[in-house]
Design an enzyme around this catalytic site. Structure first.
Site, PDB file in Angstrom:
ATOM      1  NE  ARG A 175     -38.603  40.175 -24.172  1.00  0.00           N
ATOM      2  CZ  ARG A 175     -38.766  41.212 -23.341  1.00  0.00           C
ATOM      3  NH1 ARG A 175     -37.747  41.642 -22.628  1.00  0.00           N
ATOM      4  NH2 ARG A 175     -39.935  41.821 -23.234  1.00  0.00           N
TER       5      ARG A 175
ATOM      6  CB  THR B 234     -45.894  39.149 -27.260  1.00  0.00           C
ATOM      7  OG1 THR B 234     -44.750  39.625 -27.974  1.00  0.00           O
ATOM      8  CG2 THR B 234     -45.653  37.718 -26.838  1.00  0.00           C
TER       9      THR B 234
ATOM     10  CD  GLU C  33     -37.889  33.955 -21.401  1.00  0.00           C
ATOM     11  OE1 GLU C  33     -37.354  34.602 -20.493  1.00  0.00           O
ATOM     12  OE2 GLU C  33     -38.698  34.444 -22.213  1.00  0.00           O
ATOM     13  CB  SER C  34     -41.004  35.752 -19.792  1.00  0.00           C
ATOM     14  OG  SER C  34     -42.097  35.042 -20.361  1.00  0.00           O
TER      15      SER C  34
ATOM     16  CE  LYS D 164     -47.155  35.337 -18.604  1.00  0.00           C
ATOM     17  NZ  LYS D 164     -47.376  35.818 -19.981  1.00  0.00           N
TER      18      LYS D 164
ATOM     19  CE  LYS E   9     -54.503  38.677 -22.728  1.00  0.00           C
ATOM     20  NZ  LYS E   9     -53.679  37.625 -22.162  1.00  0.00           N
TER      21      LYS E   9
ATOM     22  CB  SER F  22     -48.263  42.263 -18.417  1.00  0.00           C
ATOM     23  OG  SER F  22     -47.738  41.156 -17.758  1.00  0.00           O
ATOM     24  CG  HIS F  23     -43.934  42.880 -17.269  1.00  0.00           C
ATOM     25  ND1 HIS F  23     -44.646  42.212 -18.229  1.00  0.00           N
ATOM     26  CD2 HIS F  23     -42.864  43.390 -17.892  1.00  0.00           C
ATOM     27  CE1 HIS F  23     -44.009  42.302 -19.381  1.00  0.00           C
ATOM     28  NE2 HIS F  23     -42.924  43.021 -19.207  1.00  0.00           N
TER      29      HIS F  23
ATOM     30  NE  ARG G  15     -49.103  43.940 -22.722  1.00  0.00           N
ATOM     31  CZ  ARG G  15     -48.474  42.952 -22.112  1.00  0.00           C
ATOM     32  NH1 ARG G  15     -47.190  43.091 -21.827  1.00  0.00           N
ATOM     33  NH2 ARG G  15     -49.093  41.852 -21.774  1.00  0.00           N
TER      34      ARG G  15
ATOM     35  CG  ASP H 146     -51.290  40.411 -16.389  1.00  0.00           C
ATOM     36  OD1 ASP H 146     -50.125  40.371 -15.970  1.00  0.00           O
ATOM     37  OD2 ASP H 146     -51.637  39.857 -17.447  1.00  0.00           O
TER      38      ASP H 146
ATOM     39  CG  ASP I  58     -49.909  36.933 -16.933  1.00  0.00           C
ATOM     40  OD1 ASP I  58     -49.137  37.695 -16.304  1.00  0.00           O
ATOM     41  OD2 ASP I  58     -50.198  37.098 -18.139  1.00  0.00           O
ATOM     42  NE  ARG I  59     -44.526  38.482 -17.474  1.00  0.00           N
ATOM     43  CZ  ARG I  59     -43.522  38.932 -18.205  1.00  0.00           C
ATOM     44  NH1 ARG I  59     -42.343  39.126 -17.644  1.00  0.00           N
ATOM     45  NH2 ARG I  59     -43.691  39.209 -19.477  1.00  0.00           N
TER      46      ARG I  59
ATOM     47  CG  ASP J 294     -47.444  39.674 -14.154  1.00  0.00           C
ATOM     48  OD1 ASP J 294     -48.307  38.988 -13.571  1.00  0.00           O
ATOM     49  OD2 ASP J 294     -47.424  39.825 -15.387  1.00  0.00           O
TER      50      ASP J 294
ATOM     51  CB  THR K 239     -42.111  34.382 -27.496  1.00  0.00           C
ATOM     52  OG1 THR K 239     -40.800  33.850 -27.359  1.00  0.00           O
ATOM     53  CG2 THR K 239     -42.407  35.319 -26.344  1.00  0.00           C
TER      54      THR K 239
HETATM   55  C1  VG1 Z   1     -42.957  38.944 -23.077  1.00  0.00           C
HETATM   56  C2  VG1 Z   1     -42.367  37.589 -22.738  1.00  0.00           C
HETATM   57  C3  VG1 Z   1     -43.294  36.482 -23.207  1.00  0.00           C
HETATM   58  C4  VG1 Z   1     -44.680  36.679 -22.586  1.00  0.00           C
HETATM   59  C5  VG1 Z   1     -45.179  38.068 -22.910  1.00  0.00           C
HETATM   60  C6  VG1 Z   1     -46.501  38.373 -22.228  1.00  0.00           C
HETATM   61  O1  VG1 Z   1     -43.103  39.061 -24.478  1.00  0.00           O
HETATM   62  O2  VG1 Z   1     -41.082  37.456 -23.301  1.00  0.00           O
HETATM   63  O3  VG1 Z   1     -42.734  35.239 -22.864  1.00  0.00           O
HETATM   64  O4  VG1 Z   1     -45.580  35.726 -23.076  1.00  0.00           O
HETATM   65  O5  VG1 Z   1     -44.242  39.049 -22.476  1.00  0.00           O
HETATM   66  O6  VG1 Z   1     -46.415  38.230 -20.841  1.00  0.00           O
HETATM   67  P1  VG1 Z   1     -42.057  39.870 -25.407  1.00  0.00           P
HETATM   68  O7  VG1 Z   1     -42.630  39.855 -26.799  1.00  0.00           O
HETATM   69  O8  VG1 Z   1     -41.937  41.226 -24.804  1.00  0.00           O
HETATM   70  O9  VG1 Z   1     -40.770  39.125 -25.286  1.00  0.00           O
HETATM   71  V1  VG1 Z   1     -47.238  39.303 -19.856  1.00  0.00           V
HETATM   72  O10 VG1 Z   1     -47.204  38.678 -18.259  1.00  0.00           O
HETATM   73  O11 VG1 Z   1     -46.409  40.714 -20.215  1.00  0.00           O
HETATM   74  O12 VG1 Z   1     -48.779  39.344 -20.466  1.00  0.00           O
HETATM   75 CO    CO Z   2     -48.562  39.428 -17.060  1.00  0.00          CO
END
Ligand code: VG1
Ligand code: CO
Length: 544
Positions: free
Chosen positions: A497, A18, A365-366, A377, A126, A113-114, A22, A280, A282-283, A278, A345
């Site tokens: 999910r 996504t 939503e995330s 984001k 990325k 990310s998180h 990772r 990085d 972005d959340r 989070d 997504t």
């Molecule tokens: C998750 C979230 C998605 C978001 C992605 C990257 O992806 O659901 O909405 O864009 O993380 O966010 P997935 O495929 O695990 O559902 V971040 O802040 O982790 O770069």
């Molecule tokens: Co992030």
């Protein structure tokens, strides 16, 4: 110093998910693993010669080593210049901002990310293009194809570059420019929002707020913007120093992982406003006094109040949300008579719409919200947007949300995550559900009747590219909905999910607990898909 051509053999697991590639740190530490992926990125760029590339990460374990590798490879591949955040730090939205401001060919973001960080935890990489946004699927698929046929990569025998001193050095013919990671981004925020108004809010000692940077990348950004430029008291930012393992926690801004913040928002003397970001940056999670604000509601609310913010006072061209995101924003868009797009997504799907000027705001939503000021984001941006609204309306966040519900009704939303499930079982569950979709319409589950069911297939309205199998949607005759998909960001096993949403139009019935308001859908999901039978789990690991 000379260029070296290094012979390599391929790995077959380098398909970006996504949001980039990772994996566990130990996977990245395998011989040539990182190098192969970086060379595949460089091969996807028409020519590296003479170009400028931005490089930065969330400061997690392996960030600095990876940047040194990228410097040597970028120099050998002929880049004219690398712009790198001091200490190797750049938040994801800051990378996007810097790419756009200095009009570079793109950037590399080092982050998972998180996900937790540390020698036994996760790392990620990325590529973002010249618009500042995550590479499109076409590009990530090309990168993946290259990783499967790569025979060598280019590097050089230069010593490590000092990442901690602002200034320029040279590696081969490449200028390595170490920049302040915060100032360009902070300047952009100052252009978008009414800092004067917000300063009077934040310097008012009766307005007590807290920003939890979760030991991750936003610490320095939040301290500069909230405490220095907006005058919030010192200590407003908690956990503000980035650490390689995020203080041993998950840098994930939700009610479970940001519990220290949550405690300050409740109790006898709750703060007026709280927020977290989070790994990085972005959340965002935004909280009022004893009050959780769902990200789907937050997006709807930002749109409804956008006219109060200088950058958006002339209006918003359109909005977009990812498909599983609740539909609160759709109602505001309809009222404002602007288009509302639905995408799969992942932030990479918003880029084309923004570049074409079709949308100004978008979200997921995330805990992801953003606008066309960058192409990622943006956690702090969302927090500042909220503070700007609170300052303008002079009302508590909770009242603003409640007034929104009385105006538009409430879209209950919840996501249930089943983490680290057996991958084969998870795929089998989704596969068998897929085979049932075409005959599901009309089926009764408890008191619910299925109206339609499909596997979301997206056609990009700008370039016509198609993305299949983006999530199973089951719609019921009362308008409520279940969505199921497998995560594309995890690093061990599969994460299932399950998303639930339901609209309640009567303002007198809008204060339920979402888990209660969605209880029949939660039962229906298990009956339709066999979640507990396939996963062996009686309840989800995380509920948001
Ligand atoms: C998750 C979230 C998605 C978001 C992605 C990257 O992806 O659901 O909405 O864009 O993380 O966010 P997935 O495929 O695990 O559902 V971040 O802040 O982790 O770069
Ligand atoms: Co992030």
């Amino acid at each position: 110093m000379s260029i070296i051509t290094v012979a390599t053999s391929t790995y077959d697991d380098q398909r970006p998910g996504t949001s980039g590639l990772r994996k566990k740190v130990v996977v990245f530490q395998q011989p040539h693993y990182l190098e192969n992926f970086v060379q595949a990125i460089f091969n996807s760029i028409e020519t590296c010669q003479g170009q400028t590339l931005v490089v930065g990460g969330d400061g997690r374990y392996y960030n600095r080593q990876a940047i040194q590798t990228i410097i040597r490879m970028a120099a050998a591949n002929g880049f004219a210049k690398l712009i790198i955040g001091q200490g190797g730090i750049l938040s994801t939205p800051a990378v996007s901002c810097v790419i756009r401001k200095y009009q570079t060919i793109g950037g590399i973001v080092l982050s998972a990310s998180h996900n937790p960080g540390g020698p036994d935890e996760d790392f990620g990489i990325k590529f973002n293009g010249s618009n500042g946004g995550p590479a499109t699927e076409k590009v990530t698929e090309a990168i993946f194809a290259t990783t499967k046929s790569l025979e060598h990569y280019l590097s050089c025998d230069s010593a490590d570059v000092d990442l901690d001193t602002i200034g320029s050095t040279q590696v081969l013919n490449t200028e390595i420019s170490i920049i302040d990671p915060v100032s360009d981004y902070a300047d952009l925020m100052e252009e978008l929002f009414d800092f004067e108004k917000m300063r009077s809010l934040l310097s008012n000692r009766r307005f007590k707020m807290c920003f939890d940077a979760m030991h991750a990348v936003t610490g320095p950004y939040a301290i500069e913007i909230l405490e220095k430029r907006l005058g919030a008291p010192e200590g407003t930012v908690m956990n503000g120093v980035p650490s390689e393992n995020f203080g041993g926690g998950h840098p994930d801004p939700n009610l479970v992982h940001a519990h220290e913040l949550v405690e300050r928002m409740n109790g006898t003397e709750p703060l007026a406003f709280g927020a977290a970001s989070d790994g990085d940056g972005d959340r965002n999670m935004v909280l009022g006094s004893g009050f959780y604000i769902n990200p789907c509601d937050s997006l709807a609310l930002l749109l409804d109040n956008a006219h109060l913010v200088p950058a958006y006072k002339e209006g918003v061209a359109g909005v977009a949300r990812s498909m599983p995101t609740g539909r609160a924003v759709d109602r505001v868009a309809a009222a404002l008579e602007i288009p509302c797009y639905e995408t799969p997504t992942g932030w990479k799907f918003f880029g084309n719409l923004m570049d074409a000027g079709k949308i100004t705001l978008c979200g997921e939503e995330s805990f992801g919200t953003g606008s066309s000021h960058v192409r990622e984001k943006d956690g702090l941006w969302a927090v500042l947007f909220w503070l700007n609204i609170v300052a303008e309306r002079n009302q508590p966040a909770r009242t603003i949300v409640r007034e929104h519900w009385s105006k538009y009704g409430r879209d209950y939303f919840s996501r249930h995550d089943y983490e680290n499930v057996d991958s084969a079982k998870a795929s089998e569950m989704i596969e068998q559900l897929r085979t049932k979709l075409s005959t599901m319409a009309g089926q009764q589950v408890g008191d619910l009747t299925v109206e339609s069911a499909d596997d979301y297939h997206y056609i990009d309205p700008i370039d016509g590219s198609e993305s299949a199998k983006q999530g199973i949607r089951i719609l019921f005759t009362d308008g409520s909905r279940i969505v199921m998909r497998l995560s594309g960001t995890g690093t061990s096993g599969a994460t299932l999910r399950v998303y639930f949403d339901r609209y309640e139009g009567d303002p007198f019935h809008v204060s339920h607990d979402p888990q209660k308001a969605l209880a029949d859908l939660i039962i229906a999901a298990d009956q339709l898909a066999g979640i507990s039978a396939f996963t062996g789990r009686q309840k989800p690991d995380v509920i948001t």
